[in-house]
Design an enzyme around this catalytic site. Sequence first.
Site, PDB file in Angstrom:
ATOM      1  N   GLU A   1      70.558  84.316  77.714  1.00 19.15           N
ATOM      2  CA  GLU A   1      70.994  83.027  77.169  1.00 19.15           C
ATOM      3  C   GLU A   1      72.509  82.947  77.007  1.00 19.15           C
ATOM      4  O   GLU A   1      73.094  81.855  76.998  1.00 19.15           O
ATOM      5  CB  GLU A   1      70.307  82.748  75.823  1.00 19.15           C
ATOM      6  CG  GLU A   1      70.748  83.621  74.665  1.00 19.15           C
ATOM      7  CD  GLU A   1      69.962  84.915  74.521  1.00 19.15           C
ATOM      8  OE1 GLU A   1      69.954  85.491  73.420  1.00 19.15           O
ATOM      9  OE2 GLU A   1      69.357  85.347  75.526  1.00 19.15           O
TER      10      GLU A   1
ATOM     11  N   CYS B   1      65.074  90.935  74.552  1.00 19.52           N
ATOM     12  CA  CYS B   1      65.503  92.050  73.707  1.00 19.52           C
ATOM     13  C   CYS B   1      64.314  92.552  72.869  1.00 19.52           C
ATOM     14  O   CYS B   1      63.416  93.209  73.376  1.00 19.52           O
ATOM     15  CB  CYS B   1      66.687  91.620  72.835  1.00 19.52           C
ATOM     16  SG  CYS B   1      67.569  92.995  72.053  1.00 19.52           S
TER      17      CYS B   1
ATOM     18  N   HIS C   1      70.410  89.757  77.003  1.00 16.02           N
ATOM     19  CA  HIS C   1      70.407  88.391  76.469  1.00 16.02           C
ATOM     20  C   HIS C   1      70.913  87.409  77.520  1.00 16.02           C
ATOM     21  O   HIS C   1      72.096  87.045  77.531  1.00 16.02           O
ATOM     22  CB  HIS C   1      71.281  88.314  75.213  1.00 16.02           C
ATOM     23  CG  HIS C   1      70.692  89.006  74.034  1.00 16.02           C
ATOM     24  ND1 HIS C   1      69.873  88.361  73.128  1.00 16.02           N
ATOM     25  CD2 HIS C   1      70.777  90.298  73.620  1.00 16.02           C
ATOM     26  CE1 HIS C   1      69.487  89.226  72.197  1.00 16.02           C
ATOM     27  NE2 HIS C   1      70.019  90.406  72.478  1.00 16.02           N
TER      28      HIS C   1
END
Length: 542
Positions: free
Chosen positions: A516, A380, A514
Amino acid sequence: MARYVFITGGVVSSLGKGIAAAALAALLQARGYRVRIRKLDPYLNVDPGTMSPYQHGEVFVTDDGAETDLDLGHYERFTGRPANQQDNITTGRIYRNIIEKERRGDYLGATVQVIPHVTDEIKNFVLEGNEDYDFVLCEIGGTVGDIEAMPFLEAIRQLGNELPRGTAVYIHLTLMPYIPAAGELKTKPTQHSVKELRSIGIAPDILLVRADREIPESERRKLSLFCNVRESAVIQALDVATIYDVPIAYHKEGLDSEVLSAFGIDPAPKPRMDRWEEVSHRLHNPEGEVTIAVVGKYTGLKDAYKSLIEALHHGGLANKVKVNLDWIEAEVFESEDPAPYLEKVHGILVPGGFGERGAEGKILAAKFARERKVPYFGICFGMQMACIEAARNLVGIEDASSSEFDPTREPVVGLMTEWLKGNMLEKRAAAGDLGGTMRLGAYEAVLKPDSKIAQIYGSTDIHERHRHRYEVNIDYKDRLEAAGLNFAGMSPDGVLPETVEYADHPWFIGVQYHPELKSRPFEPHPLFASFIEAAIEQSRLV
Protein backbone atom coordinates in the site's frame (compact mmCIF):
# COMPACT_ATOMS: atom_id res chain seq x y z
CA MET A 1 17.69 28.64 -6.76
CA ALA A 2 14.79 27.02 -4.91
CA ARG A 3 11.86 29.06 -3.66
CA TYR A 4 10.35 28.17 -0.27
CA VAL A 5 6.71 27.89 0.79
CA PHE A 6 6.10 27.55 4.54
CA ILE A 7 2.70 26.16 5.52
CA THR A 8 1.41 26.67 9.06
CA GLY A 9 -1.92 25.85 10.68
CA GLY A 10 -4.13 27.65 13.14
CA VAL A 11 -7.37 27.52 15.16
CA VAL A 12 -7.54 23.70 15.44
CA SER A 13 -5.45 20.69 14.49
CA SER A 14 -6.28 18.15 11.75
CA LEU A 15 -7.29 20.82 9.24
CA GLY A 16 -5.42 19.11 6.43
CA LYS A 17 -2.09 20.91 6.10
CA GLY A 18 -0.58 17.75 4.62
CA ILE A 19 -3.26 17.51 1.94
CA ALA A 20 -2.92 21.25 1.26
CA ALA A 21 0.85 20.92 0.84
CA ALA A 22 0.48 17.85 -1.38
CA ALA A 23 -2.22 19.52 -3.50
CA LEU A 24 -0.16 22.69 -3.99
CA ALA A 25 2.86 20.58 -4.93
CA ALA A 26 0.74 18.72 -7.48
CA LEU A 27 -0.48 22.02 -8.96
CA LEU A 28 3.07 23.35 -9.27
CA GLN A 29 4.11 20.06 -10.85
CA ALA A 30 1.24 20.40 -13.32
CA ARG A 31 2.88 23.63 -14.45
CA GLY A 32 6.18 21.87 -15.06
CA TYR A 33 8.01 22.80 -11.86
CA ARG A 34 10.21 20.46 -9.82
CA VAL A 35 8.83 20.28 -6.28
CA ARG A 36 9.96 18.84 -2.96
CA ILE A 37 7.85 18.65 0.22
CA ARG A 38 9.24 18.41 3.74
CA LYS A 39 7.46 17.86 7.05
CA LEU A 40 8.69 19.39 10.31
CA ASP A 41 7.11 17.62 13.31
CA PRO A 42 7.34 19.34 16.72
CA TYR A 43 6.98 16.22 18.90
CA LEU A 44 9.93 14.99 20.98
CA ASN A 45 9.90 11.44 19.63
CA VAL A 46 12.86 10.75 17.35
CA ASP A 47 10.38 9.29 14.85
CA PRO A 48 6.82 7.93 15.05
CA GLY A 49 8.00 4.30 14.93
CA THR A 50 7.23 3.56 18.59
CA MET A 51 4.09 5.71 18.83
CA SER A 52 0.65 4.16 19.22
CA PRO A 53 -1.45 4.13 16.03
CA TYR A 54 -4.24 5.63 18.13
CA GLN A 55 -1.98 8.58 18.99
CA HIS A 56 -0.28 9.18 15.67
CA GLY A 57 -2.03 7.19 12.99
CA GLU A 58 -0.08 5.36 10.32
CA VAL A 59 3.70 5.20 10.25
CA PHE A 60 4.71 5.75 6.64
CA VAL A 61 7.91 3.97 5.59
CA THR A 62 10.15 5.24 2.79
CA ASP A 63 12.39 3.25 0.45
CA ASP A 64 15.45 4.12 2.52
CA GLY A 65 13.83 2.90 5.74
CA ALA A 66 12.65 6.09 7.41
CA GLU A 67 9.65 5.77 9.73
CA THR A 68 7.80 9.00 9.06
CA ASP A 69 4.58 10.93 9.41
CA LEU A 70 1.58 9.78 7.38
CA ASP A 71 1.60 13.11 5.52
CA LEU A 72 4.62 11.87 3.57
CA GLY A 73 2.29 9.26 2.12
CA HIS A 74 0.09 12.06 0.80
CA TYR A 75 3.15 13.78 -0.62
CA GLU A 76 4.16 10.64 -2.52
CA ARG A 77 0.67 9.84 -3.76
CA PHE A 78 0.02 13.37 -5.06
CA THR A 79 3.44 14.04 -6.61
CA GLY A 80 4.78 10.57 -7.45
CA ARG A 81 8.13 11.61 -5.96
CA PRO A 82 9.47 9.02 -3.46
CA ALA A 83 10.16 10.57 -0.07
CA ASN A 84 13.30 9.79 1.93
CA GLN A 85 14.98 10.20 5.32
CA GLN A 86 15.65 13.88 4.61
CA ASP A 87 12.01 14.82 4.06
CA ASN A 88 10.88 14.53 7.70
CA ILE A 89 12.41 15.91 10.88
CA THR A 90 11.21 15.89 14.49
CA THR A 91 12.16 17.84 17.59
CA GLY A 92 13.53 14.56 18.93
CA ARG A 93 15.94 14.18 16.01
CA ILE A 94 16.92 17.85 16.21
CA TYR A 95 17.80 17.59 19.91
CA ARG A 96 19.57 14.26 19.43
CA ASN A 97 21.75 15.79 16.71
CA ILE A 98 22.54 18.80 18.89
CA ILE A 99 23.41 16.70 21.94
CA GLU A 100 25.70 14.50 19.85
CA LYS A 101 27.48 17.60 18.55
CA GLU A 102 27.79 19.03 22.05
CA ARG A 103 29.31 15.79 23.36
CA ARG A 104 31.84 15.81 20.51
CA GLY A 105 32.80 19.37 21.35
CA ASP A 106 31.55 20.80 18.06
CA TYR A 107 30.28 23.95 19.80
CA LEU A 108 33.73 24.74 21.24
CA GLY A 109 32.50 25.27 24.79
CA ALA A 110 29.58 27.56 23.91
CA THR A 111 26.36 27.48 25.92
CA VAL A 112 23.93 25.47 23.79
CA GLN A 113 20.59 27.28 23.48
CA VAL A 114 17.33 27.12 21.54
CA ILE A 115 18.46 30.25 19.69
CA PRO A 116 20.74 29.92 17.78
CA HIS A 117 21.59 26.21 18.02
CA VAL A 118 18.16 24.57 17.74
CA THR A 119 16.90 27.06 15.17
CA ASP A 120 20.11 26.71 13.15
CA GLU A 121 19.68 22.93 13.08
CA ILE A 122 16.12 23.35 11.80
CA LYS A 123 17.23 25.83 9.14
CA ASN A 124 19.99 23.50 7.99
CA PHE A 125 17.40 20.75 7.54
CA VAL A 126 15.11 23.02 5.50
CA LEU A 127 17.90 24.27 3.22
CA GLU A 128 19.90 21.08 2.66
CA GLY A 129 19.84 19.24 -0.66
CA ASN A 130 17.44 21.45 -2.61
CA GLU A 131 19.66 22.23 -5.59
CA ASP A 132 17.55 20.22 -8.04
CA TYR A 133 14.18 21.75 -7.12
CA ASP A 134 12.28 24.87 -8.15
CA PHE A 135 10.05 24.88 -5.07
CA VAL A 136 10.44 23.43 -1.57
CA LEU A 137 7.23 23.21 0.46
CA CYS A 138 7.68 22.93 4.24
CA GLU A 139 4.71 21.87 6.35
CA ILE A 140 5.05 22.82 10.03
CA GLY A 141 3.23 20.28 12.20
CA GLY A 142 0.91 21.28 15.02
CA THR A 143 -0.97 24.53 15.51
CA VAL A 144 0.26 28.09 15.96
CA GLY A 145 0.41 28.68 19.71
CA ASP A 146 1.68 25.21 20.59
CA ILE A 147 4.76 25.41 22.83
CA GLU A 148 6.44 22.57 20.93
CA ALA A 149 6.20 24.44 17.62
CA MET A 150 7.88 27.65 18.78
CA PRO A 151 11.47 26.79 17.70
CA PHE A 152 10.21 25.76 14.24
CA LEU A 153 8.21 28.96 13.79
CA GLU A 154 11.20 31.02 14.93
CA ALA A 155 13.42 29.16 12.46
CA ILE A 156 11.14 29.83 9.49
CA ARG A 157 10.80 33.46 10.61
CA GLN A 158 14.58 33.79 10.47
CA LEU A 159 14.65 32.12 7.06
CA GLY A 160 12.24 34.74 5.76
CA ASN A 161 14.86 37.37 6.57
CA GLU A 162 17.91 35.38 5.49
CA LEU A 163 16.74 34.04 2.14
CA PRO A 164 16.97 36.36 -0.87
CA ARG A 165 14.03 38.73 -1.19
CA GLY A 166 11.13 37.12 -3.04
CA THR A 167 12.09 33.50 -2.36
CA ALA A 168 9.92 32.78 0.73
CA VAL A 169 6.13 32.74 0.99
CA TYR A 170 4.02 31.94 4.07
CA ILE A 171 0.64 30.19 3.81
CA HIS A 172 -1.56 29.97 6.90
CA LEU A 173 -4.33 27.34 6.95
CA THR A 174 -7.21 28.19 9.26
CA LEU A 175 -10.81 27.25 10.02
CA MET A 176 -13.87 29.43 9.53
CA PRO A 177 -16.56 27.76 11.65
CA TYR A 178 -20.27 28.05 10.93
CA ILE A 179 -22.42 28.93 13.95
CA PRO A 180 -25.96 27.56 13.36
CA ALA A 181 -27.54 29.79 16.01
CA ALA A 182 -26.17 32.91 14.31
CA GLY A 183 -26.57 31.49 10.82
CA GLU A 184 -23.16 32.71 9.69
CA LEU A 185 -19.50 31.89 9.30
CA LYS A 186 -17.19 33.48 11.86
CA THR A 187 -13.89 35.19 11.03
CA LYS A 188 -12.73 35.83 14.61
CA PRO A 189 -10.85 32.51 15.12
CA THR A 190 -8.81 33.19 11.97
CA GLN A 191 -8.15 36.78 13.05
CA HIS A 192 -6.81 35.61 16.41
CA SER A 193 -4.72 32.88 14.79
CA VAL A 194 -3.10 35.38 12.42
CA LYS A 195 -2.57 37.77 15.33
CA GLU A 196 -0.72 34.99 17.17
CA LEU A 197 1.39 34.25 14.09
CA ARG A 198 2.22 37.93 13.56
CA SER A 199 3.27 38.26 17.20
CA ILE A 200 5.96 35.67 16.44
CA GLY A 201 7.14 37.79 13.53
CA ILE A 202 5.51 35.91 10.64
CA ALA A 203 3.07 37.76 8.40
CA PRO A 204 1.17 35.29 6.21
CA ASP A 205 1.10 36.08 2.51
CA ILE A 206 -1.85 33.76 1.80
CA LEU A 207 -4.75 32.58 3.94
CA LEU A 208 -6.18 29.17 3.06
CA VAL A 209 -9.50 29.07 4.89
CA ARG A 210 -11.31 25.78 5.55
CA ALA A 211 -15.10 26.02 5.56
CA ASP A 212 -18.05 23.73 5.05
CA ARG A 213 -19.90 26.25 2.88
CA GLU A 214 -19.20 29.12 0.47
CA ILE A 215 -17.47 32.08 2.14
CA PRO A 216 -19.28 35.34 1.28
CA GLU A 217 -17.25 38.10 -0.37
CA SER A 218 -17.96 40.34 2.61
CA GLU A 219 -16.27 37.87 4.94
CA ARG A 220 -13.28 37.55 2.62
CA ARG A 221 -12.92 41.34 2.65
CA LYS A 222 -13.08 41.32 6.44
CA LEU A 223 -10.31 38.71 6.65
CA SER A 224 -8.25 40.68 4.15
CA LEU A 225 -8.66 43.87 6.20
CA PHE A 226 -8.02 42.48 9.68
CA CYS A 227 -5.35 39.93 8.71
CA ASN A 228 -3.48 42.32 6.40
CA VAL A 229 -3.44 40.08 3.32
CA ARG A 230 -4.61 40.89 -0.20
CA GLU A 231 -8.24 39.99 -0.85
CA SER A 232 -7.16 37.75 -3.73
CA ALA A 233 -4.92 35.91 -1.25
CA VAL A 234 -7.87 34.84 0.92
CA ILE A 235 -8.47 31.41 -0.61
CA GLN A 236 -11.48 29.36 0.47
CA ALA A 237 -10.84 25.65 0.98
CA LEU A 238 -14.27 24.07 0.90
CA ASP A 239 -14.97 20.49 1.92
CA VAL A 240 -14.88 18.10 -1.06
CA ALA A 241 -15.97 14.49 -1.60
CA THR A 242 -12.47 12.97 -1.84
CA ILE A 243 -8.91 14.14 -1.30
CA TYR A 244 -8.26 13.72 -5.03
CA ASP A 245 -10.72 16.55 -5.70
CA VAL A 246 -8.56 18.96 -3.68
CA PRO A 247 -6.00 19.91 -6.39
CA ILE A 248 -8.79 20.77 -8.83
CA ALA A 249 -10.73 22.70 -6.16
CA TYR A 250 -7.67 24.69 -5.06
CA HIS A 251 -6.77 25.43 -8.67
CA LYS A 252 -10.26 26.79 -9.35
CA GLU A 253 -9.93 28.99 -6.26
CA GLY A 254 -6.60 30.29 -7.56
CA LEU A 255 -4.20 28.97 -4.91
CA ASP A 256 -1.39 28.09 -7.30
CA SER A 257 -1.78 31.36 -9.22
CA GLU A 258 -1.64 33.34 -5.99
CA VAL A 259 1.50 31.52 -4.84
CA LEU A 260 3.24 32.21 -8.14
CA SER A 261 2.10 35.83 -7.98
CA ALA A 262 3.54 36.15 -4.47
CA PHE A 263 6.87 35.02 -5.90
CA GLY A 264 6.57 37.52 -8.74
CA ILE A 265 6.33 34.80 -11.40
CA ASP A 266 4.23 36.27 -14.19
CA PRO A 267 3.41 34.96 -16.68
CA ALA A 268 3.54 31.40 -15.34
CA PRO A 269 3.33 28.17 -17.36
CA LYS A 270 -0.24 26.97 -17.80
CA PRO A 271 -1.12 23.85 -15.77
CA ARG A 272 -2.01 20.49 -17.26
CA MET A 273 -4.84 19.18 -15.09
CA ASP A 274 -6.04 16.37 -17.37
CA ARG A 275 -4.84 13.46 -15.24
CA TRP A 276 -6.41 14.94 -12.09
CA GLU A 277 -9.64 15.46 -13.99
CA GLU A 278 -9.54 11.83 -15.15
CA VAL A 279 -9.08 10.58 -11.56
CA SER A 280 -11.93 12.79 -10.36
CA HIS A 281 -14.19 11.59 -13.19
CA ARG A 282 -13.54 7.93 -12.36
CA LEU A 283 -14.16 8.49 -8.66
CA HIS A 284 -17.48 10.24 -9.26
CA ASN A 285 -18.70 7.99 -12.09
CA PRO A 286 -18.03 4.37 -11.06
CA GLU A 287 -19.38 1.54 -13.19
CA GLY A 288 -20.05 -0.68 -10.18
CA GLU A 289 -19.08 -1.21 -6.56
CA VAL A 290 -17.58 -3.81 -4.25
CA THR A 291 -17.39 -4.21 -0.49
CA ILE A 292 -14.13 -5.13 1.22
CA ALA A 293 -14.01 -6.23 4.87
CA VAL A 294 -10.95 -4.83 6.65
CA VAL A 295 -10.35 -7.01 9.70
CA GLY A 296 -8.01 -4.90 11.82
CA LYS A 297 -7.11 -4.00 15.36
CA TYR A 298 -6.91 -0.19 15.13
CA THR A 299 -10.23 0.35 13.36
CA GLY A 300 -11.24 3.04 15.86
CA LEU A 301 -8.85 5.43 14.10
CA LYS A 302 -8.93 5.17 10.32
CA ASP A 303 -5.72 7.23 10.06
CA ALA A 304 -3.91 4.11 11.29
CA TYR A 305 -4.65 2.61 7.86
CA LYS A 306 -4.36 5.74 5.72
CA SER A 307 -2.20 4.31 2.90
CA LEU A 308 -4.22 1.09 2.91
CA ILE A 309 -7.48 2.98 2.43
CA GLU A 310 -6.04 4.99 -0.43
CA ALA A 311 -4.51 1.91 -2.10
CA LEU A 312 -7.89 0.16 -2.05
CA HIS A 313 -9.47 3.19 -3.70
CA HIS A 314 -6.65 3.16 -6.26
CA GLY A 315 -7.58 -0.45 -6.98
CA GLY A 316 -11.13 0.77 -7.53
CA LEU A 317 -9.87 3.46 -9.91
CA ALA A 318 -8.02 0.81 -11.93
CA ASN A 319 -11.24 -1.19 -12.28
CA LYS A 320 -13.67 1.76 -12.52
CA VAL A 321 -15.60 0.71 -9.41
CA LYS A 322 -16.39 2.26 -6.06
CA VAL A 323 -14.78 0.46 -3.11
CA ASN A 324 -16.85 0.35 0.09
CA LEU A 325 -14.96 -0.54 3.26
CA ASP A 326 -16.55 -2.58 6.05
CA TRP A 327 -14.40 -2.07 9.15
CA ILE A 328 -14.39 -5.02 11.56
CA GLU A 329 -12.49 -5.17 14.84
CA ALA A 330 -10.67 -8.52 14.81
CA GLU A 331 -11.42 -9.23 18.47
CA VAL A 332 -15.12 -9.56 17.62
CA PHE A 333 -14.44 -12.93 15.97
CA GLU A 334 -12.98 -14.32 19.19
CA SER A 335 -16.47 -14.35 20.69
CA GLU A 336 -18.75 -14.30 17.63
CA ASP A 337 -19.10 -16.34 14.45
CA PRO A 338 -17.32 -14.54 11.56
CA ALA A 339 -19.87 -15.76 8.99
CA PRO A 340 -22.57 -13.10 9.54
CA TYR A 341 -19.91 -10.41 9.18
CA LEU A 342 -18.08 -11.84 6.17
CA GLU A 343 -20.48 -13.86 4.02
CA LYS A 344 -21.80 -10.82 2.12
CA VAL A 345 -18.49 -9.07 1.43
CA HIS A 346 -16.58 -9.43 -1.82
CA GLY A 347 -13.08 -9.53 -0.38
CA ILE A 348 -11.32 -9.78 2.99
CA LEU A 349 -8.21 -7.78 3.82
CA VAL A 350 -6.22 -8.40 7.00
CA PRO A 351 -3.68 -5.59 7.46
CA GLY A 352 -0.50 -5.28 9.51
CA GLY A 353 -0.38 -4.87 13.25
CA PHE A 354 1.62 -5.64 16.37
CA GLY A 355 0.93 -7.75 19.44
CA GLU A 356 -1.38 -10.60 20.40
CA ARG A 357 -4.63 -8.63 20.68
CA GLY A 358 -6.96 -9.57 17.84
CA ALA A 359 -4.65 -12.26 16.45
CA GLU A 360 -7.12 -15.12 16.86
CA GLY A 361 -9.81 -13.09 15.12
CA LYS A 362 -7.52 -12.49 12.16
CA ILE A 363 -6.73 -16.21 12.01
CA LEU A 364 -10.46 -16.95 11.87
CA ALA A 365 -10.88 -14.40 9.07
CA ALA A 366 -8.17 -16.17 7.06
CA LYS A 367 -9.85 -19.52 7.73
CA PHE A 368 -13.22 -18.21 6.53
CA ALA A 369 -11.66 -16.80 3.33
CA ARG A 370 -9.80 -20.04 2.60
CA GLU A 371 -12.78 -22.32 3.16
CA ARG A 372 -15.40 -20.10 1.48
CA LYS A 373 -13.13 -19.16 -1.47
CA VAL A 374 -13.51 -15.44 -0.76
CA PRO A 375 -10.65 -13.23 -2.07
CA TYR A 376 -8.17 -12.74 0.76
CA PHE A 377 -5.33 -10.23 0.99
CA GLY A 378 -3.06 -10.62 4.01
CA ILE A 379 -0.50 -7.87 4.55
CA CYS A 380 2.45 -8.33 6.94
CA PHE A 381 0.68 -9.58 10.12
CA GLY A 382 -2.16 -10.71 7.84
CA MET A 383 0.20 -13.04 5.97
CA GLN A 384 1.62 -14.38 9.23
CA MET A 385 -1.84 -15.18 10.59
CA ALA A 386 -2.76 -16.94 7.33
CA CYS A 387 0.30 -19.17 7.75
CA ILE A 388 -0.59 -19.96 11.35
CA GLU A 389 -4.14 -20.81 10.24
CA ALA A 390 -2.79 -23.19 7.59
CA ALA A 391 -0.39 -24.77 10.07
CA ARG A 392 -3.20 -25.44 12.54
CA ASN A 393 -5.99 -26.53 10.23
CA LEU A 394 -4.21 -28.03 7.20
CA VAL A 395 -0.93 -29.35 8.60
CA GLY A 396 -2.40 -30.30 11.98
CA ILE A 397 0.00 -28.36 14.23
CA GLU A 398 -2.44 -27.50 17.00
CA ASP A 399 0.02 -25.34 18.95
CA ALA A 400 1.11 -23.29 15.94
CA SER A 401 1.56 -19.68 17.00
CA SER A 402 3.94 -16.73 16.97
CA SER A 403 6.79 -16.10 19.37
CA GLU A 404 5.54 -12.51 19.41
CA PHE A 405 2.68 -13.75 21.61
CA ASP A 406 4.32 -16.37 23.82
CA PRO A 407 7.29 -18.79 23.91
CA THR A 408 5.40 -21.39 21.86
CA ARG A 409 6.77 -24.85 21.04
CA GLU A 410 5.64 -24.36 17.43
CA PRO A 411 6.82 -20.88 16.35
CA VAL A 412 5.43 -20.74 12.80
CA VAL A 413 6.19 -17.03 13.11
CA GLY A 414 9.35 -15.96 14.91
CA LEU A 415 11.60 -12.98 15.61
CA MET A 416 14.13 -12.21 12.91
CA THR A 417 17.63 -11.95 14.33
CA GLU A 418 19.53 -11.26 11.12
CA TRP A 419 18.93 -10.53 7.46
CA LEU A 420 20.75 -9.18 4.45
CA LYS A 421 20.44 -5.54 3.44
CA GLY A 422 22.31 -5.31 0.17
CA ASN A 423 25.68 -6.87 0.94
CA MET A 424 25.49 -6.07 4.65
CA LEU A 425 24.27 -8.45 7.38
CA GLU A 426 21.93 -6.67 9.79
CA LYS A 427 21.36 -8.11 13.27
CA ARG A 428 18.84 -7.47 16.03
CA ALA A 429 18.67 -8.70 19.61
CA ALA A 430 15.35 -9.66 21.18
CA ALA A 431 16.16 -7.45 24.19
CA GLY A 432 17.21 -4.43 22.12
CA ASP A 433 15.49 -1.05 21.82
CA LEU A 434 12.20 -0.87 19.95
CA GLY A 435 12.94 2.27 17.98
CA GLY A 436 14.43 1.70 14.53
CA THR A 437 15.08 -2.00 15.11
CA MET A 438 12.81 -3.48 12.48
CA ARG A 439 13.41 -4.61 8.93
CA LEU A 440 12.66 -1.25 7.38
CA GLY A 441 12.56 0.07 3.85
CA ALA A 442 12.67 -1.43 0.37
CA TYR A 443 13.99 -4.97 -0.08
CA GLU A 444 14.15 -7.23 -3.08
CA ALA A 445 12.06 -10.38 -3.39
CA VAL A 446 12.23 -13.15 -5.98
CA LEU A 447 8.92 -14.64 -7.17
CA LYS A 448 8.33 -18.09 -8.64
CA PRO A 449 7.76 -17.67 -12.40
CA ASP A 450 4.61 -19.81 -12.43
CA SER A 451 3.03 -18.18 -9.38
CA LYS A 452 -0.14 -16.10 -9.42
CA ILE A 453 1.65 -13.16 -7.82
CA ALA A 454 4.36 -13.14 -10.50
CA GLN A 455 1.63 -12.97 -13.14
CA ILE A 456 0.07 -10.03 -11.31
CA TYR A 457 3.36 -8.14 -11.15
CA GLY A 458 4.43 -9.20 -14.62
CA SER A 459 7.89 -9.84 -13.17
CA THR A 460 9.79 -12.24 -10.93
CA ASP A 461 11.95 -9.53 -9.31
CA ILE A 462 10.25 -6.93 -7.14
CA HIS A 463 11.24 -4.30 -4.58
CA GLU A 464 8.77 -3.54 -1.80
CA ARG A 465 8.81 -1.69 1.52
CA HIS A 466 8.92 -3.59 4.81
CA ARG A 467 8.25 -2.81 8.46
CA HIS A 468 8.37 -5.86 10.70
CA ARG A 469 10.35 -7.67 13.39
CA TYR A 470 8.73 -11.08 12.95
CA GLU A 471 8.77 -13.38 9.95
CA VAL A 472 7.26 -16.71 8.91
CA ASN A 473 9.64 -19.44 10.07
CA ILE A 474 11.38 -21.05 7.08
CA ASP A 475 11.56 -24.36 9.00
CA TYR A 476 7.81 -24.83 8.40
CA LYS A 477 7.96 -24.11 4.66
CA ASP A 478 8.00 -27.72 3.41
CA ARG A 479 5.05 -28.83 5.55
CA LEU A 480 2.96 -25.80 4.65
CA GLU A 481 3.67 -26.22 0.95
CA ALA A 482 2.76 -29.89 1.15
CA ALA A 483 -0.60 -28.78 2.56
CA GLY A 484 -1.18 -26.44 -0.38
CA LEU A 485 0.19 -23.08 0.81
CA ASN A 486 2.74 -22.10 -1.81
CA PHE A 487 5.70 -19.92 -0.77
CA ALA A 488 5.67 -17.96 -4.03
CA GLY A 489 8.19 -15.29 -3.07
CA MET A 490 11.41 -15.36 -1.07
CA SER A 491 14.25 -13.01 -0.20
CA PRO A 492 17.15 -13.35 -2.70
CA ASP A 493 19.11 -15.50 -0.23
CA GLY A 494 16.13 -17.88 0.12
CA VAL A 495 15.88 -17.37 3.88
CA LEU A 496 12.93 -15.03 4.41
CA PRO A 497 9.44 -15.86 3.05
CA GLU A 498 7.96 -12.83 1.30
CA THR A 499 4.70 -14.05 -0.27
CA VAL A 500 2.33 -17.02 0.04
CA GLU A 501 -0.68 -18.12 -2.01
CA TYR A 502 -3.06 -21.03 -2.59
CA ALA A 503 -3.07 -22.44 -6.12
CA ASP A 504 -6.61 -23.83 -5.73
CA HIS A 505 -8.12 -20.56 -4.46
CA PRO A 506 -9.52 -17.81 -6.73
CA TRP A 507 -7.42 -15.14 -4.98
CA PHE A 508 -5.64 -15.79 -1.69
CA ILE A 509 -2.35 -13.92 -1.33
CA GLY A 510 -0.29 -12.98 1.69
CA VAL A 511 2.68 -10.63 1.55
CA GLN A 512 5.19 -9.82 4.28
CA TYR A 513 5.74 -6.30 2.94
CA HIS A 514 3.45 -3.26 2.65
CA PRO A 515 2.43 -2.74 -0.99
CA GLU A 516 0.00 0.00 0.00
CA LEU A 517 2.95 2.33 0.59
CA LYS A 518 3.83 2.41 -3.11
CA SER A 519 0.36 2.79 -4.62
CA ARG A 520 -0.58 6.00 -6.45
CA PRO A 521 -3.88 7.24 -7.93
CA PHE A 522 -2.20 7.39 -11.35
CA GLU A 523 -0.34 4.10 -10.84
CA PRO A 524 -2.44 1.76 -8.66
CA HIS A 525 -0.36 -1.01 -7.13
CA PRO A 526 -0.86 -4.18 -9.20
CA LEU A 527 -1.78 -6.26 -6.13
CA PHE A 528 -4.58 -3.88 -5.14
CA ALA A 529 -5.81 -3.62 -8.73
CA SER A 530 -5.87 -7.42 -8.99
CA PHE A 531 -7.51 -7.84 -5.56
CA ILE A 532 -10.35 -5.48 -6.49
CA GLU A 533 -10.71 -7.27 -9.83
CA ALA A 534 -11.12 -10.54 -7.91
CA ALA A 535 -13.66 -8.84 -5.63
CA ILE A 536 -15.67 -7.82 -8.70
CA GLU A 537 -15.78 -11.48 -9.76
CA GLN A 538 -16.83 -12.46 -6.22
CA SER A 539 -19.62 -9.84 -6.27
CA ARG A 540 -21.23 -11.75 -9.13
CA LEU A 541 -21.42 -14.86 -6.94
CA VAL A 542 -22.69 -13.40 -3.68
